[in-house]
Design a protein around this motif. Sequence first.
Motif, PDB file in Angstrom:
ATOM      1  N   MET A   1      11.286 -28.996 -12.740  1.00  0.00           N
ATOM      2  CA  MET A   1      11.818 -29.780 -13.825  1.00  0.00           C
ATOM      3  C   MET A   1      11.205 -29.313 -15.153  1.00  0.00           C
ATOM      4  N   TYR A   2      11.996 -29.413 -16.184  1.00  0.00           N
ATOM      5  CA  TYR A   2      11.547 -29.040 -17.515  1.00  0.00           C
ATOM      6  C   TYR A   2      11.854 -30.174 -18.480  1.00  0.00           C
ATOM      7  N   ASP A   3      11.052 -30.252 -19.550  1.00  0.00           N
ATOM      8  CA  ASP A   3      11.401 -31.209 -20.601  1.00  0.00           C
ATOM      9  C   ASP A   3      12.544 -30.618 -21.434  1.00  0.00           C
ATOM     10  N   GLU A   4      13.012 -31.367 -22.412  1.00  0.00           N
ATOM     11  CA  GLU A   4      14.136 -30.901 -23.235  1.00  0.00           C
ATOM     12  C   GLU A   4      13.776 -29.690 -24.067  1.00  0.00           C
ATOM     13  N   GLY A   5      12.521 -29.550 -24.421  1.00  0.00           N
ATOM     14  CA  GLY A   5      12.079 -28.399 -25.186  1.00  0.00           C
ATOM     15  C   GLY A   5      12.382 -28.504 -26.667  1.00  0.00           C
ATOM     16  N   ARG A   6      11.977 -27.467 -27.377  1.00  0.00           N
ATOM     17  CA  ARG A   6      12.252 -27.417 -28.807  1.00  0.00           C
ATOM     18  C   ARG A   6      12.711 -26.012 -29.182  1.00  0.00           C
ATOM     19  N   VAL A   7      13.534 -25.952 -30.196  1.00  0.00           N
ATOM     20  CA  VAL A   7      14.095 -24.669 -30.644  1.00  0.00           C
ATOM     21  C   VAL A   7      13.041 -23.925 -31.461  1.00  0.00           C
ATOM     22  N   LEU A   8      12.788 -22.672 -31.062  1.00  0.00           N
ATOM     23  CA  LEU A   8      11.852 -21.811 -31.787  1.00  0.00           C
ATOM     24  C   LEU A   8      12.582 -20.892 -32.756  1.00  0.00           C
ATOM     25  N   LEU A   9      13.721 -20.361 -32.307  1.00  0.00           N
ATOM     26  CA  LEU A   9      14.547 -19.491 -33.152  1.00  0.00           C
ATOM     27  C   LEU A   9      15.994 -19.944 -33.039  1.00  0.00           C
ATOM     28  N   ASP A  10      16.631 -20.130 -34.194  1.00  0.00           N
ATOM     29  CA  ASP A  10      18.058 -20.430 -34.193  1.00  0.00           C
ATOM     30  C   ASP A  10      18.818 -19.117 -34.388  1.00  0.00           C
ATOM     31  N   GLU A  11      20.131 -19.217 -34.535  1.00  0.00           N
ATOM     32  CA  GLU A  11      20.956 -18.016 -34.654  1.00  0.00           C
ATOM     33  C   GLU A  11      20.536 -17.135 -35.830  1.00  0.00           C
ATOM     34  N   GLN A  12      20.269 -17.746 -36.978  1.00  0.00           N
ATOM     35  CA  GLN A  12      19.855 -16.972 -38.164  1.00  0.00           C
ATOM     36  C   GLN A  12      18.513 -16.279 -37.944  1.00  0.00           C
ATOM     37  N   ALA A  13      17.572 -16.976 -37.337  1.00  0.00           N
ATOM     38  CA  ALA A  13      16.243 -16.400 -37.099  1.00  0.00           C
ATOM     39  C   ALA A  13      16.332 -15.233 -36.113  1.00  0.00           C
ATOM     40  N   ILE A  14      17.177 -15.351 -35.101  1.00  0.00           N
ATOM     41  CA  ILE A  14      17.371 -14.246 -34.151  1.00  0.00           C
ATOM     42  C   ILE A  14      17.962 -13.046 -34.878  1.00  0.00           C
ATOM     43  N   ARG A  15      18.973 -13.287 -35.719  1.00  0.00           N
ATOM     44  CA  ARG A  15      19.608 -12.198 -36.469  1.00  0.00           C
ATOM     45  C   ARG A  15      18.592 -11.499 -37.376  1.00  0.00           C
ATOM     46  N   ARG A  16      17.761 -12.286 -38.078  1.00  0.00           N
ATOM     47  CA  ARG A  16      16.733 -11.688 -38.950  1.00  0.00           C
ATOM     48  C   ARG A  16      15.730 -10.863 -38.151  1.00  0.00           C
ATOM     49  N   ALA A  17      15.292 -11.383 -37.012  1.00  0.00           N
ATOM     50  CA  ALA A  17      14.319 -10.660 -36.179  1.00  0.00           C
ATOM     51  C   ALA A  17      14.908  -9.335 -35.692  1.00  0.00           C
ATOM     52  N   LEU A  18      16.154  -9.344 -35.263  1.00  0.00           N
ATOM     53  CA  LEU A  18      16.768  -8.112 -34.767  1.00  0.00           C
ATOM     54  C   LEU A  18      17.063  -7.124 -35.887  1.00  0.00           C
ATOM     55  N   THR A  19      17.356  -7.619 -37.079  1.00  0.00           N
ATOM     56  CA  THR A  19      17.540  -6.733 -38.234  1.00  0.00           C
ATOM     57  C   THR A  19      16.222  -6.044 -38.572  1.00  0.00           C
ATOM     58  N   ARG A  20      15.131  -6.807 -38.543  1.00  0.00           N
ATOM     59  CA  ARG A  20      13.808  -6.232 -38.824  1.00  0.00           C
ATOM     60  C   ARG A  20      13.437  -5.185 -37.772  1.00  0.00           C
ATOM     61  N   ILE A  21      13.659  -5.507 -36.502  1.00  0.00           N
ATOM     62  CA  ILE A  21      13.376  -4.551 -35.429  1.00  0.00           C
ATOM     63  C   ILE A  21      14.192  -3.278 -35.632  1.00  0.00           C
ATOM     64  N   SER A  22      15.449  -3.405 -36.015  1.00  0.00           N
ATOM     65  CA  SER A  22      16.319  -2.244 -36.243  1.00  0.00           C
ATOM     66  C   SER A  22      15.740  -1.332 -37.318  1.00  0.00           C
ATOM     67  N   HIS A  23      15.305  -1.924 -38.428  1.00  0.00           N
ATOM     68  CA  HIS A  23      14.694  -1.138 -39.507  1.00  0.00           C
ATOM     69  C   HIS A  23      13.393  -0.478 -39.034  1.00  0.00           C
ATOM     70  N   GLU A  24      12.597  -1.195 -38.269  1.00  0.00           N
ATOM     71  CA  GLU A  24      11.329  -0.641 -37.767  1.00  0.00           C
ATOM     72  C   GLU A  24      11.569   0.540 -36.826  1.00  0.00           C
ATOM     73  N   ILE A  25      12.596   0.450 -35.985  1.00  0.00           N
ATOM     74  CA  ILE A  25      12.928   1.564 -35.082  1.00  0.00           C
ATOM     75  C   ILE A  25      13.294   2.799 -35.887  1.00  0.00           C
ATOM     76  N   ILE A  26      14.130   2.635 -36.900  1.00  0.00           N
ATOM     77  CA  ILE A  26      14.535   3.762 -37.749  1.00  0.00           C
ATOM     78  C   ILE A  26      13.329   4.356 -38.450  1.00  0.00           C
ATOM     79  N   GLU A  27      12.467   3.499 -39.000  1.00  0.00           N
ATOM     80  CA  GLU A  27      11.295   3.979 -39.726  1.00  0.00           C
ATOM     81  C   GLU A  27      10.315   4.711 -38.809  1.00  0.00           C
ATOM     82  N   LYS A  28       9.987   4.118 -37.679  1.00  0.00           N
ATOM     83  CA  LYS A  28       8.994   4.726 -36.780  1.00  0.00           C
ATOM     84  C   LYS A  28       9.477   6.068 -36.234  1.00  0.00           C
TER      85      LYS A  28
END
Length: 183
Positions: A1-28
């Motif tokens: 069983m699990y509790d209801e939980g809480r949201v850590l990342l919403d749709e916008q936060a996921i999009r921002r994180a993946l955009t940042r990762i994309s730039h980091e991959i290109i840079e590295k």
Amino acid sequence: MYDEGRVLLDEQAIRRALTRISHEIIEKNKGIEDCVLVGIKTRGIHIANRIAENIARIEGSPIPVGEADITLYRDDLTYHSQSSDPELKGTDLPVDVEDKNIILVDDVLYTGRTVRAAMDAVMDLGRPSQIQLAVLIDRGHRELPIRPDYIGKNIPTSKGEIIAVKLNETDSLNEVTIRNITV
């Protein structure tokens, strides 16, 4: 069983994180030449495809995307389930891995065992120049010496918590939640 939980990342936060990762991959990697994204089934593939779309938009050219099925490489695979054989979905890479920069992509990094299995699956197909790791969430508790190169968000957790990544492609929703295991 699990509790209801809480949201850590919403749709916008996921999009921002993946955009940042994309730039980091290109840079590295100083561009995307000789790079291949390899999503670990199931949600890692969707994340890899989103990163590939970002990179194509930024660089003006596509990056190859493959998928890794780690079923036969898992160290916890047992045959005591109802079926006698594991379900195989196949590792599918669009290019030869030889001398390529492989970027494994997964949703959550926890013990490191899934990533180790994915590295074995890739290495069975050839010898890449290097293997990098991109994860949306790093929750800690490593059992193997594996460290991500690209992280969407570090979320320290206890072993009594579960991180749930939901993506439109599989769950009709984009969010990351944390829930406590209740007894």
